[in-house]
Design a protein around this motif. Structure first.
Motif, short mmCIF file in Angstrom:
data_model
loop_
_atom_site.label_atom_id
_atom_site.label_comp_id
_atom_site.label_asym_id
_atom_site.label_seq_id
_atom_site.Cartn_x
_atom_site.Cartn_y
_atom_site.Cartn_z
N ASP A 50 0.83 -1.20 0.00
CA ASP A 50 0.00 0.00 0.00
C ASP A 50 0.87 1.26 0.00
O ASP A 50 0.54 2.25 -0.67
CB ASP A 50 -0.92 0.01 1.22
CG ASP A 50 -2.04 -1.01 1.12
OD1 ASP A 50 -2.34 -1.45 -0.01
OD2 ASP A 50 -2.60 -1.38 2.17
N GLN A 51 1.96 1.23 0.73
CA GLN A 51 2.86 2.38 0.76
C GLN A 51 3.55 2.56 -0.59
O GLN A 51 3.76 3.69 -1.04
CB GLN A 51 3.89 2.21 1.87
CG GLN A 51 3.32 2.35 3.27
CD GLN A 51 4.32 2.01 4.35
OE1 GLN A 51 4.92 0.93 4.33
NE2 GLN A 51 4.52 2.92 5.29
N VAL A 52 3.90 1.47 -1.22
CA VAL A 52 4.50 1.56 -2.55
C VAL A 52 3.51 2.18 -3.53
O VAL A 52 3.85 3.04 -4.35
CB VAL A 52 4.95 0.17 -3.06
CG1 VAL A 52 5.44 0.26 -4.51
CG2 VAL A 52 6.07 -0.37 -2.17
N TYR A 53 2.25 1.74 -3.44
CA TYR A 53 1.21 2.30 -4.31
C TYR A 53 1.07 3.81 -4.07
O TYR A 53 0.99 4.60 -5.03
CB TYR A 53 -0.13 1.60 -4.04
CG TYR A 53 -1.29 2.19 -4.81
CD1 TYR A 53 -1.51 1.83 -6.14
CD2 TYR A 53 -2.15 3.11 -4.22
CE1 TYR A 53 -2.56 2.37 -6.86
CE2 TYR A 53 -3.19 3.67 -4.93
CZ TYR A 53 -3.40 3.29 -6.25
OH TYR A 53 -4.43 3.85 -6.96
N ASP A 54 1.04 4.21 -2.81
CA ASP A 54 0.94 5.64 -2.49
C ASP A 54 2.14 6.41 -3.04
O ASP A 54 1.99 7.53 -3.54
CB ASP A 54 0.85 5.85 -0.97
CG ASP A 54 -0.48 5.39 -0.40
OD1 ASP A 54 -1.44 5.21 -1.18
OD2 ASP A 54 -0.56 5.21 0.83
N MET A 55 3.31 5.81 -2.96
CA MET A 55 4.51 6.45 -3.49
C MET A 55 4.38 6.68 -4.99
O MET A 55 4.74 7.75 -5.51
CB MET A 55 5.73 5.58 -3.20
CG MET A 55 7.04 6.10 -3.77
SD MET A 55 8.42 4.98 -3.40
CE MET A 55 9.68 5.68 -4.48
N ALA A 112 7.76 10.99 1.83
CA ALA A 112 8.71 10.46 2.81
C ALA A 112 8.41 10.99 4.21
O ALA A 112 8.45 10.25 5.20
CB ALA A 112 10.14 10.81 2.40
N ARG A 113 8.10 12.27 4.29
CA ARG A 113 7.80 12.86 5.60
C ARG A 113 6.51 12.29 6.18
O ARG A 113 6.41 12.03 7.39
CB ARG A 113 7.70 14.37 5.47
CG ARG A 113 9.05 15.05 5.22
CD ARG A 113 8.92 16.55 5.13
NE ARG A 113 10.23 17.19 5.03
CZ ARG A 113 10.41 18.50 4.88
NH1 ARG A 113 9.35 19.31 4.82
NH2 ARG A 113 11.62 19.00 4.81
N ARG A 114 5.53 12.08 5.31
CA ARG A 114 4.26 11.53 5.79
C ARG A 114 4.44 10.10 6.30
O ARG A 114 3.79 9.70 7.26
CB ARG A 114 3.23 11.55 4.66
CG ARG A 114 1.87 11.03 5.08
CD ARG A 114 0.85 11.15 3.97
NE ARG A 114 -0.45 10.66 4.38
CZ ARG A 114 -1.52 10.62 3.61
NH1 ARG A 114 -1.44 11.06 2.36
NH2 ARG A 114 -2.67 10.15 4.06
N GLN A 115 5.35 9.37 5.66
CA GLN A 115 5.59 7.97 6.05
C GLN A 115 6.71 7.83 7.08
O GLN A 115 7.06 6.72 7.46
CB GLN A 115 5.94 7.15 4.81
CG GLN A 115 4.87 7.13 3.74
CD GLN A 115 3.60 6.44 4.21
OE1 GLN A 115 3.64 5.51 5.02
NE2 GLN A 115 2.45 6.87 3.69
N SER A 116 7.29 8.97 7.49
CA SER A 116 8.41 8.97 8.45
C SER A 116 9.56 8.12 7.94
O SER A 116 10.17 7.34 8.68
CB SER A 116 7.94 8.47 9.83
OG SER A 116 6.94 9.31 10.36
#
Length: 270
Positions: A50-55, A112-116
């Motif tokens: 899911d994080q990869v998709y958001d990226m 990156a900031r949103r995902q820390s």
């Protein structure tokens, strides 16, 4: 060689038209998703699918917004100042790689900031797959018969429908090879060595800048700009800061410690 003159529209459904150029973007983003997901797993990065998709979504927004604004500012500002509503007429064409790069960097910093997560880690992941989209995009340019090369008498020159009667370099294919296949291969080899954070990103900036400067000697400059100084084009001028920035980032990355090696049973990243 005869230009293949492929129809830029591969599918028509009533008033809707689906173009090869847009399809190339879609394929590029899809491949980027799978490659980044595989590399994140191989490098044991704290990223799920899911994080990869958001990226990918963040990067896509950055590419299109930055690419369009970059074209407006760098290549045809006077026209768009007189016709501001045309800025939104993206179907008429007009995208800048350098603007898209800036837009993507801004978007991925926010991601990156949103995902820390570390910005350079995200930058390395994105840079490593960017040549895939670049290569496919240049093939889309070739199918559209746009961004063709300068007149030449080489055996493989082509007469492009929009380029008059002159036989020209198929510079889009040169770019697809240099900025796409060659650059992807170089970055892939660097990635396999698990270098310090920022290395892949810095290598991409330098590599693209060099490839773009070389290919611009064969590419027809934009008609509304021409050459800036002598035979130096806008694309070359914008690529010089990329090379400098890439060199600085590589120098800084070289001072960092190498990341921990993955377990011996872990496959090397794609």
């Amino acid at each position: 060689m005869p230009y293949p003159d492929i129809d830029p529209v591969f599918l028509r459904v009533g008033p809707l038209q689906f173009r090869w150029y847009g399809l190339m973007y879609l394929i590029g983003l899809t491949l980027a998703y799978f490659i980044i997901a595989a590399r994140a797993r191989a490098q044991k990065l704290p990223m799920n699918n899911d994080q990869v998709y958001d990226m990918i979504v963040y990067a896509a927004v950055g590419v299109f917004a930055g690419g369009r604004l970059g074209y407006v500012l760098f290549y045809n500002l006077s026209y768009y100042l007189e016709n501001p509503l045309k800025i939104f007429a993206v179907w008429e064409g007009g995208m800048s790689f350098h603007g898209g790069l800036i837009g993507t960097i801004v978007a991925l910093i926010l991601f990156a900031r949103r995902q820390s997560m570390t910005v350079l880690t995200i930058a390395d992941l994105a840079a490593g797959v960017t040549p895939v989209g670049l290569g496919l995009g240049r093939i889309g340019n070739f199918i559209n018969g746009e961004l063709y090369g300068r007149p030449t008498d080489v055996d493989w020159c082509m007469v492009f429908p929009a380029g008059g009667m002159a036989c020209r370099h198929p510079s889009q294919l040169y770019e697809a090879f240099l900025e796409g296949l060659l650059l992807f291969t170089v970055l892939w080899l660097i990635t396999r060595r698990l270098p310090p954070s920022g290395t892949v990103f810095g290598a991409f900036l330098m590599g693209y800048g060099i490839c773009r400067i070389v290919v611009e000697f064969f590419r027809e400059p934009d008609a509304q700009i021409g050459f800036l100084v002598g035979t130096i084009s806008m694309g070359q001028m914008l690529s010089i800061p990329m090379i400098v920035a890439g060199a600085v980032i590589l120098a800084i990355a070289a001072q960092r410690k190498r990341p921990l090696q993955p377990d011996s049973g872990t496959a090397a990243p794609l």
